[in-house]
Design a protein around this motif. Structure first.
Motif, short mmCIF file in Angstrom:
data_model
loop_
_atom_site.label_atom_id
_atom_site.label_comp_id
_atom_site.label_asym_id
_atom_site.label_seq_id
_atom_site.Cartn_x
_atom_site.Cartn_y
_atom_site.Cartn_z
N THR A 58 1.06 -1.09 -0.20
CA THR A 58 0.02 0.01 0.00
C THR A 58 0.89 1.17 -0.06
N TYR A 59 1.00 1.78 1.22
CA TYR A 59 2.05 3.21 1.19
C TYR A 59 3.35 2.68 1.83
N PHE A 274 -2.69 11.37 4.13
CA PHE A 274 -1.28 11.67 4.36
C PHE A 274 -0.52 10.39 5.29
N ILE A 275 0.61 10.07 4.91
CA ILE A 275 1.48 9.40 5.66
C ILE A 275 2.69 10.26 6.13
N VAL B 236 -0.41 8.09 -6.58
CA VAL B 236 0.13 8.84 -5.36
C VAL B 236 0.12 10.51 -5.45
N LEU B 264 -7.97 7.32 -0.43
CA LEU B 264 -7.13 8.63 -0.39
C LEU B 264 -6.09 8.57 0.67
N LEU B 265 -6.07 7.66 1.65
CA LEU B 265 -4.89 7.36 2.58
C LEU B 265 -3.64 6.68 1.97
N ILE B 266 -4.14 5.63 1.25
CA ILE B 266 -3.11 4.77 0.66
C ILE B 266 -2.26 5.45 -0.53
N ARG B 267 -3.16 6.42 -1.25
CA ARG B 267 -2.45 7.04 -2.12
C ARG B 267 -2.32 8.53 -1.89
N ARG B 268 -2.32 8.79 -0.64
CA ARG B 268 -2.18 10.20 -0.16
C ARG B 268 -2.56 11.34 -0.85
N ALA B 269 -3.91 11.14 -1.24
CA ALA B 269 -4.65 11.85 -2.16
C ALA B 269 -5.66 12.98 -1.48
#
Lengths: 332, 332
Positions: A58-59, A274-275, B236, B264-269
């Motif tokens: 995933t990320y 966001f990460i 991403v 949205l989280l996984i791709r930081r979108a």
């Protein structure tokens, strides 16, 4: 030197069981040039680790079946073949889920010297603290006086997000479950709202009562009903920082999303995932700014500590049942 | 002078019926100082008007039951008590849904003098064109070479968004229904994907085939399955500009949202709703830049025209059944 570590041998479906986690041991080879040997004293368990158990990228890279799991840890160097470290140095690194870690020195960082317990560098002054700060300030662009809503508000990240938000002046509302978590929030001047026994509509009404003017910022750790209730209570121009959606991490199949996503349009709101690792350049500044405030007691951080390597799986699984207040840690 | 206009006498539930709309007439008073009288020649119907029929304030004031509906219109001044306008001037204003409009001059603007048909100022050089431009450039921060996905890609806004995006170089994919709409998209170098007969998973697979690398920008006009499929295909750092969610405007009750919001989280979108009126400061620059390109034929704009005041309700309702290609207009 032997290292005892946890691994998984299959990808879990839904909520993992205790039996998924296998305690193994391996005989470590002699240190290579540039390597250090570390005796871990504190291990971190974090919700994001669940995603790494699915075997898909995933990320962050997935865990490898049969290999040691990893994660953040704090420990003491017991042998070094690197000029950067000497035996006795306190360090932080990603060789967690084990008692003894053998790592290249460049993957290890010395602990700063603030007057705080060493495990603070896994929580308030580590990844969770940086995550709270980045989410509020970088992603949600929080301004002085903003009204802020935080879900999982007594968790490792949420308990810091509410305090950082409160210091900037607006109404801060935190969603949590157990009474002692709600009490802690209220003791910090945070308006506490329980999600227990409420559906999304009822939670929405409770948020409206707590902050009738609505929220400029929503710090999202949970997803599900919390997101739906929050969407109903946004002010025009609101920003949602999506840090996590722990309500969904163990779903076997996708659960339906909120039925009121059009609120993003009606309130011209922004929602951004966001990460923290993408924004790690802020970490040093964050630690230098907040280290003294943590040391002075100005920032109150909670810990839930379980003891012994064998408790790691229970500590991890406790994250999904509300078993922690503040940072969940395992002490060796 | 008599004005014939449409009104509604109740708030519709779900998709309005033809019978909701009542054609009425009123005798206009003599012009007051500063007012102008306009004979409308073109009337706009737009999806956002549905929201104004619900009697609640969303991002724009609701229509008042029993009063004339309003909306964008183009016409000719036939009498003026303002120094700003003379009889014969071509103007644009918000006194639509009627044949004769009586308005304060400050609510009326002269048409620019590009070599385009006057109704272009209701579409490609009006609110829809500005909406396409603002969504791509201001909200989604589109960069040269970005891969862009547009839903309702042959609609008034979508048909311009795909062309503006295509001019900046990346792969552009448009979602539409009828074959003639798909053909038009392909003729413009846009990869066309039909939503017909596909659930979200199948639509997602079709988008992946059209653009395996995924999308940097999603221009959202539809919601529902289109959003779910798009979320699966983000790169991403992707940006979603939420211009509309027409799939939901006539829902009686909230329908569940996408089950994959965690993308949205996984791709930081980032996903952001917007209303073009908040960004109207870009309109003049937009018209000055794109007026010559429309006049030269470089930008192809589609119109669906219905004739006569009586056709207004059918034109409006046609927006929700895919009855229009490009801008839906009523010619008087």
């Amino acid at each position: 030197m032997q290292s005892r570590y946890f691994t998984i041998n299959e990808h879990p479906q839904g909520l993992p069981t205790r039996e998924l986690f296998q305690l193994e041991a391996l005989e470590l080879p002699a240190l290579a040039d540039g390597e250090v040997l570390i005796r871990n004293s504190w291990l971190s368990v974090d919700p994001y680790m669940r995603g790494r158990m699915d075997g898909v990228t995933t990320y962050i890279e997935p865990f490898t079946l049969g290999e040691p799991l990893d994660g953040a840890a704090v420990g003491e160097v017991i042998e070094s073949r690197s000029a950067r470290f000497n035996a006795g140095d306190k360090v932080r690194h990603m060789g967690g889920w084990r008692d003894i870690a053998q790592l290249p020195a460049e993957q290890v960082e010395p602990l700063p010297e603030f007057d705080v317990p060493e495990q603070a560098y896994l929580g308030v002054l580590g990844m969770p603290g940086t995550t709270a700060w980045v989410g509020l300030n970088v992603i949600a662009d929080m301004q002085d006086g903003d009204n802020v809503l935080v879900s999982a508000a007594s968790g490792a990240v949420g308990s810091l997000a509410v305090q950082l938000a409160k210091a900037k002046g607006g109404t801060v509302v935190g969603i949590a479950g157990d009474q002692h978590k709600l009490d802690w929030l209220e003791s910090k001047g945070i308006k506490a709202v329980s999600y227990k026994g409420k559906n999304a509509r009822e939670l929405s009404a409770a948020l409206k009562e707590a902050c009738p003017e609505g929220f400029d910022v929503y710090y999202e750790n949970v997803g599900g009903d919390c997101l739906e209730a929050a969407l109903d209570n946004l002010r025009v121009g609101a920003r949602i920082a999506v840090c996590g959606m722990i309500a969904r991490y163990n779903d076997d199949a996708p659960a339906a999303g909120p039925g009121n996503l059009a609120m993003l349009l009606i309130r011209r709101a922004r929602m951004q995932g966001f990460i923290v690792f993408d924004h790690w350049e802020h970490h040093v500044d964050f630690v230098n700014e907040f280290g003294p405030r943590v040391a002075s007691g100005e920032i109150d951080y909670q810990e839930t500590v379980m003891n012994g390597l064998e408790s790691l799986p229970d500590a991890f699984l406790g994250l999904f049942s509300g078993g922690n207040q503040g940072k969940m840690l395992v002490k060796l």
